[in-house]
Scaffold this motif. Structure first.
Motif, PDB file in Angstrom:
ATOM      1  N   LYS A 215      22.827 -20.576  22.495  1.00 50.25           N
ATOM      2  CA  LYS A 215      24.187 -20.025  22.422  1.00 50.25           C
ATOM      3  C   LYS A 215      24.897 -20.339  21.112  1.00 50.25           C
ATOM      4  CE  LYS A 215      26.274 -23.890  24.976  1.00 50.25           C
ATOM      5  NZ  LYS A 215      26.978 -24.276  26.216  1.00 50.25           N
ATOM      6  N   SER A 216      24.580 -21.480  20.499  1.00 52.64           N
ATOM      7  CA  SER A 216      25.303 -21.853  19.278  1.00 52.64           C
ATOM      8  C   SER A 216      24.752 -21.161  18.037  1.00 52.64           C
ATOM      9  CB  SER A 216      25.253 -23.363  19.072  1.00 52.64           C
ATOM     10  OG  SER A 216      23.919 -23.788  18.844  1.00 52.64           O
ATOM     11  N   ILE A 217      23.488 -20.739  18.067  1.00 50.13           N
ATOM     12  CA  ILE A 217      22.907 -20.136  16.858  1.00 50.13           C
ATOM     13  C   ILE A 217      22.872 -18.614  16.938  1.00 50.13           C
ATOM     14  CG2 ILE A 217      21.524 -22.168  16.331  1.00 50.13           C
ATOM     15  CD1 ILE A 217      19.126 -20.809  17.522  1.00 50.13           C
ATOM     16  N   ALA A 218      23.013 -18.056  18.151  1.00 54.30           N
ATOM     17  CA  ALA A 218      22.926 -16.608  18.291  1.00 54.30           C
ATOM     18  C   ALA A 218      24.042 -15.886  17.532  1.00 54.30           C
ATOM     19  CB  ALA A 218      22.969 -16.218  19.765  1.00 54.30           C
ATOM     20  N   GLU A 219      25.223 -16.505  17.477  1.00 52.15           N
ATOM     21  CA  GLU A 219      26.351 -15.824  16.838  1.00 52.15           C
ATOM     22  C   GLU A 219      26.148 -15.669  15.332  1.00 52.15           C
ATOM     23  OE1 GLU A 219      30.032 -18.235  16.357  1.00 52.15           O
ATOM     24  OE2 GLU A 219      28.977 -19.721  17.593  1.00 52.15           O
ATOM     25  N   TYR A 220      25.244 -16.461  14.763  1.00 50.20           N
ATOM     26  CA  TYR A 220      24.981 -16.362  13.329  1.00 50.20           C
ATOM     27  C   TYR A 220      23.776 -15.469  13.028  1.00 50.20           C
ATOM     28  CZ  TYR A 220      28.099 -20.379  13.229  1.00 50.20           C
ATOM     29  OH  TYR A 220      29.174 -21.214  13.393  1.00 50.20           O
ATOM     30  N   ASP A 221      23.125 -14.989  14.076  1.00 54.30           N
ATOM     31  CA  ASP A 221      21.933 -14.165  13.901  1.00 54.30           C
ATOM     32  C   ASP A 221      22.297 -12.689  13.925  1.00 54.30           C
ATOM     33  OD1 ASP A 221      19.310 -14.267  13.318  1.00 54.30           O
ATOM     34  OD2 ASP A 221      18.578 -14.561  15.351  1.00 54.30           O
ATOM     35  N   ASP A 222      21.377 -11.853  13.485  1.00 50.37           N
ATOM     36  CA  ASP A 222      21.616 -10.416  13.488  1.00 50.37           C
ATOM     37  C   ASP A 222      21.766  -9.896  14.913  1.00 50.37           C
ATOM     38  OD1 ASP A 222      21.385 -10.353  10.738  1.00 50.37           O
ATOM     39  OD2 ASP A 222      19.219  -9.992  10.793  1.00 50.37           O
ATOM     40  N   LYS A 223      22.554  -8.832  15.070  1.00 46.67           N
ATOM     41  CA  LYS A 223      22.842  -8.302  16.402  1.00 46.67           C
ATOM     42  C   LYS A 223      21.584  -7.902  17.160  1.00 46.67           C
ATOM     43  CE  LYS A 223      27.606  -6.789  15.811  1.00 46.67           C
ATOM     44  NZ  LYS A 223      28.559  -5.652  15.908  1.00 46.67           N
ATOM     45  N   GLY A 224      20.606  -7.375  16.477  1.00 46.80           N
ATOM     46  CA  GLY A 224      19.397  -6.923  17.172  1.00 46.80           C
ATOM     47  C   GLY A 224      18.279  -7.944  17.177  1.00 46.80           C
ATOM     48  N   SER A 225      18.600  -9.193  16.890  1.00 48.51           N
ATOM     49  CA  SER A 225      17.559 -10.208  16.757  1.00 48.51           C
ATOM     50  C   SER A 225      16.969 -10.607  18.106  1.00 48.51           C
ATOM     51  CB  SER A 225      18.132 -11.459  16.079  1.00 48.51           C
ATOM     52  OG  SER A 225      19.043 -12.106  16.956  1.00 48.51           O
ATOM     53  N   THR A 226      15.793 -11.215  18.053  1.00 49.32           N
ATOM     54  CA  THR A 226      15.128 -11.703  19.264  1.00 49.32           C
ATOM     55  C   THR A 226      15.964 -12.778  19.933  1.00 49.32           C
ATOM     56  OG1 THR A 226      12.954 -11.228  18.315  1.00 49.32           O
ATOM     57  CG2 THR A 226      13.024 -12.758  20.176  1.00 49.32           C
ATOM     58  N   ILE A 227      16.591 -13.643  19.133  1.00 52.70           N
ATOM     59  CA  ILE A 227      17.411 -14.731  19.684  1.00 52.70           C
ATOM     60  C   ILE A 227      18.561 -14.163  20.492  1.00 52.70           C
ATOM     61  CG2 ILE A 227      19.066 -16.544  19.072  1.00 52.70           C
ATOM     62  CD1 ILE A 227      17.199 -17.405  16.872  1.00 52.70           C
ATOM     63  N   ARG A 228      19.239 -13.163  19.933  1.00 53.83           N
ATOM     64  CA  ARG A 228      20.363 -12.560  20.673  1.00 53.83           C
ATOM     65  C   ARG A 228      19.877 -11.854  21.928  1.00 53.83           C
ATOM     66  NH1 ARG A 228      25.757 -10.521  17.787  1.00 53.83           N
ATOM     67  NH2 ARG A 228      26.113 -12.298  16.408  1.00 53.83           N
ATOM     68  N   PHE A 229      18.730 -11.206  21.834  1.00 57.71           N
ATOM     69  CA  PHE A 229      18.183 -10.520  22.999  1.00 57.71           C
ATOM     70  C   PHE A 229      17.893 -11.519  24.124  1.00 57.71           C
ATOM     71  CE2 PHE A 229      14.341  -9.463  25.398  1.00 57.71           C
ATOM     72  CZ  PHE A 229      14.775  -8.303  26.043  1.00 57.71           C
ATOM     73  N   LEU A 230      17.245 -12.637  23.797  1.00 58.96           N
ATOM     74  CA  LEU A 230      16.909 -13.639  24.807  1.00 58.96           C
ATOM     75  C   LEU A 230      18.166 -14.247  25.429  1.00 58.96           C
ATOM     76  CD1 LEU A 230      13.943 -15.470  23.006  1.00 58.96           C
ATOM     77  CD2 LEU A 230      13.788 -13.946  24.992  1.00 58.96           C
ATOM     78  N   LEU A 231      19.147 -14.559  24.582  1.00 58.95           N
ATOM     79  CA  LEU A 231      20.391 -15.145  25.083  1.00 58.95           C
ATOM     80  C   LEU A 231      21.130 -14.165  25.982  1.00 58.95           C
ATOM     81  CD1 LEU A 231      22.481 -17.429  25.143  1.00 58.95           C
ATOM     82  CD2 LEU A 231      23.502 -16.435  23.089  1.00 58.95           C
ATOM     83  N   ASN A 232      21.279 -12.931  25.540  1.00 55.87           N
ATOM     84  CA  ASN A 232      22.001 -11.934  26.336  1.00 55.87           C
ATOM     85  C   ASN A 232      21.299 -11.672  27.670  1.00 55.87           C
ATOM     86  OD1 ASN A 232      23.988 -11.629  24.408  1.00 55.87           O
ATOM     87  ND2 ASN A 232      22.991  -9.894  23.396  1.00 55.87           N
ATOM     88  N   ARG A 233      19.982 -11.679  27.664  1.00 59.11           N
ATOM     89  CA  ARG A 233      19.248 -11.485  28.917  1.00 59.11           C
ATOM     90  C   ARG A 233      19.502 -12.637  29.884  1.00 59.11           C
ATOM     91  NH1 ARG A 233      12.777 -11.255  28.765  1.00 59.11           N
ATOM     92  NH2 ARG A 233      13.148 -13.485  28.354  1.00 59.11           N
ATOM     93  N   SER A 234      19.500 -13.844  29.375  1.00 56.57           N
ATOM     94  CA  SER A 234      19.744 -15.011  30.232  1.00 56.57           C
ATOM     95  C   SER A 234      21.175 -15.027  30.755  1.00 56.57           C
ATOM     96  CB  SER A 234      19.444 -16.304  29.464  1.00 56.57           C
ATOM     97  OG  SER A 234      18.064 -16.414  29.192  1.00 56.57           O
ATOM     98  N   LEU A 235      22.120 -14.669  29.902  1.00 55.74           N
ATOM     99  CA  LEU A 235      23.515 -14.598  30.337  1.00 55.74           C
ATOM    100  C   LEU A 235      23.706 -13.510  31.389  1.00 55.74           C
ATOM    101  CD1 LEU A 235      25.382 -15.059  26.932  1.00 55.74           C
ATOM    102  CD2 LEU A 235      25.432 -16.643  28.873  1.00 55.74           C
ATOM    103  N   ALA A 236      23.027 -12.391  31.222  1.00 55.79           N
ATOM    104  CA  ALA A 236      23.114 -11.316  32.218  1.00 55.79           C
ATOM    105  C   ALA A 236      22.531 -11.768  33.545  1.00 55.79           C
ATOM    106  CB  ALA A 236      22.384 -10.077  31.705  1.00 55.79           C
ATOM    107  N   ASN A 237      21.417 -12.483  33.499  1.00 52.92           N
ATOM    108  CA  ASN A 237      20.813 -13.012  34.731  1.00 52.92           C
ATOM    109  C   ASN A 237      21.770 -13.975  35.434  1.00 52.92           C
ATOM    110  OD1 ASN A 237      18.469 -11.581  34.259  1.00 52.92           O
ATOM    111  ND2 ASN A 237      17.376 -13.304  33.338  1.00 52.92           N
ATOM    112  N   ARG A 238      22.425 -14.799  34.622  1.00 58.19           N
ATOM    113  CA  ARG A 238      23.390 -15.759  35.189  1.00 58.19           C
ATOM    114  C   ARG A 238      24.556 -15.017  35.837  1.00 58.19           C
ATOM    115  NH1 ARG A 238      25.992 -20.788  31.827  1.00 58.19           N
ATOM    116  NH2 ARG A 238      24.055 -21.787  32.524  1.00 58.19           N
ATOM    117  N   ARG A 239      25.061 -13.997  35.162  1.00 63.39           N
ATOM    118  CA  ARG A 239      26.185 -13.231  35.724  1.00 63.39           C
ATOM    119  C   ARG A 239      25.789 -12.569  37.037  1.00 63.39           C
ATOM    120  NH1 ARG A 239      27.055  -8.100  35.755  1.00 63.39           N
ATOM    121  NH2 ARG A 239      25.518  -7.694  34.115  1.00 63.39           N
ATOM    122  N   ILE A 240      24.631 -11.954  37.083  1.00 63.47           N
ATOM    123  CA  ILE A 240      24.184 -11.269  38.308  1.00 63.47           C
ATOM    124  C   ILE A 240      24.039 -12.253  39.458  1.00 63.47           C
ATOM    125  CG2 ILE A 240      22.247 -10.032  39.362  1.00 63.47           C
ATOM    126  CD1 ILE A 240      21.778  -8.747  36.566  1.00 63.47           C
TER     127      ILE A 240
END
Length: 389
Positions: A215-240
């Motif tokens: 979560k702390s490094i994703a904001e500095y990465d490119d929007k389409g990066s693998t790191i952002r994809f993994l983080l967003n997927r995990s956050l979506a799983n948590r929300r669901i």
């Protein structure tokens, strides 16, 4: 005693003059108890209280909910008694043994020679106050976190806890190893990776681990990066997962949460912030032998049922008594009540027994009585204010 203070209660001034008691349970409540004033009690020389406690004691009077309600009803009636009886005190003396005796044994009104208070400011009955409250005698210190490495600080705190023997709950272990994965990945063993970091059902890292590590490094990465994809997927799983729990807990459908977004967007934003961001934690740390903790299930139960700013009318479970505090202060109130009952909680947990204070045994603080229930393993099961009678 200043008789002028009793002018609203003239109907029984004659009783005061004729009775051998200098004070009564009722006058103590009128002058001190109903306002939760810090009181100083001087005892009659040679009385039982004088022999047991010395010349003077001080602190706050302890009432059960029913005692307070009965006295409140009586002093507002046209038939106010003038009775002797026991007073129990939350003492503030340096002698812990005497403080404990003041709570357990108390003293009789007949032994009181003089009652005085220190507060000079206008007094207000917090028990009857229905406004939003603030915690007395607290100071908020604002600072910028720009100069702090939050992840390294949290990892250091976890290491210090492990070093001195303060256990981590399962969710904290995942946070700990998630931080190690980010900062000290070369120190993680294959056994730790398999047994703590990886979900055996999917053979992938737990979502909580990914959120902690990325979560702390994703904001500095490119929007389409693998790191952002993994983080967003995990956050979506948590929300669901967590939204599903909320719906089941309240007996509502997803559409009712969506409706909240339209009708009370600020409440919806606050709820989603908790859904995404809450991390299970130990509530008691330094100085405790046993450690009280809460997870999302227990945290959100307290929030959904007892936080006034959040209410879904369609809920089939209703809403319990509401806190008179902001969300951040509710967490502080929990700590205050836990710390105030530390000794008796730990004795119960020593015996592998749970702990609870409810109904007429509720814990009183700043105008409210609180119910508390802790499981034998230290999990906080319930915490909420009681209805004031």
């Amino acid at each position: 005693m200043k008789i002028g203070l009793l002018s609203p209660y003239k109907s029984y001034i004659r009783l005061i003059m004729e009775n051998d008691l200098k004070y009564s349970l009722q006058t103590i409540f009128i002058l001190v108890g109903q306002y939760d004033r810090y009181a100083i009690f001087d005892f009659k020389f040679g009385s039982n209280a004088y022999k047991k406690y010395g010349a003077t004691v001080y602190g706050y009077i302890i009432y059960t909910p029913s005692e307070r309600a009965d006295l409140k009803t009586e002093i507002n009636s046209d038939q106010i008694g003038y009775d002797d009886g026991l007073i129990f005190l939350d003492g503030a003396l340096k002698d812990d043994i005497i403080n404990q005796l003041l709570k357990s044994d108390g003293f009789y009104v007949k032994d009181i020679h003089w009652v005085s208070t220190l507060d000079l400011k206008p007094i207000r009955n917090q028990y009857d106050n229905t406004d939003i409250k603030v915690i007395p005698n607290t100071i908020n210190v604002n600072f910028s976190s720009i100069m702090f490495d939050a992840e390294r600080m949290q990892l250091m705190l976890f290491k210090n806890r492990i070093k001195i023997g303060i256990p981590l709950i399962l969710e904290e272990k995942r946070q700990y190893y998630g931080l190690k994965l980010l900062l000290e990945h070369d120190q993680i063993t294959e056994v730790e990776r398999k047994n703590i970091l990886t979900n055996p059902a999917t053979n992938q890292f737990y979502d909580d681990v990914i959120i902690t590590a990325l979560k702390s490094i994703a904001e500095y990465d490119d929007k389409g990066s693998t790191i952002r994809f993994l983080l967003n997927r995990s956050l979506a799983n948590r929300r669901i997962e967590r939204t599903k729990f909320i719906c089941n807990h309240l007996g509502i459908a997803q559409k009712h949460i969506d409706k909240l977004k339209v009708e009370n967007e600020q409440a919806w934003i606050e709820l989603m912030r908790l859904v995404y961001g809450f991390e299970a934690e130990t509530l008691t740390l330094w100085g405790w032998r046993h450690h009280i903790y809460w997870d999302f299930e227990r945290f959100i139960h307290i929030y959904l049922r007892h936080y006034k700013n959040f209410l879904i009318n369609e809920s089939s479970k209703g809403q319990g008594t509401g806190f008179q505090y902001s969300l951040k202060d509710i967490r502080r109130i929990i700590s205050i009540v836990l710390d105030s009952n530390k000794e008796v909680i730990e004795k119960r947990l020593d015996q592998n027994l749970g702990f609870q204070i409810q109904k007429d045994k509720g814990y009183y603080y700043n105008g409210n009585y609180y119910s508390l229930k802790i499981a034998p393993d230290g999990k906080l099961m319930q915490f909420h204010p009681q209805d004031n009678i």
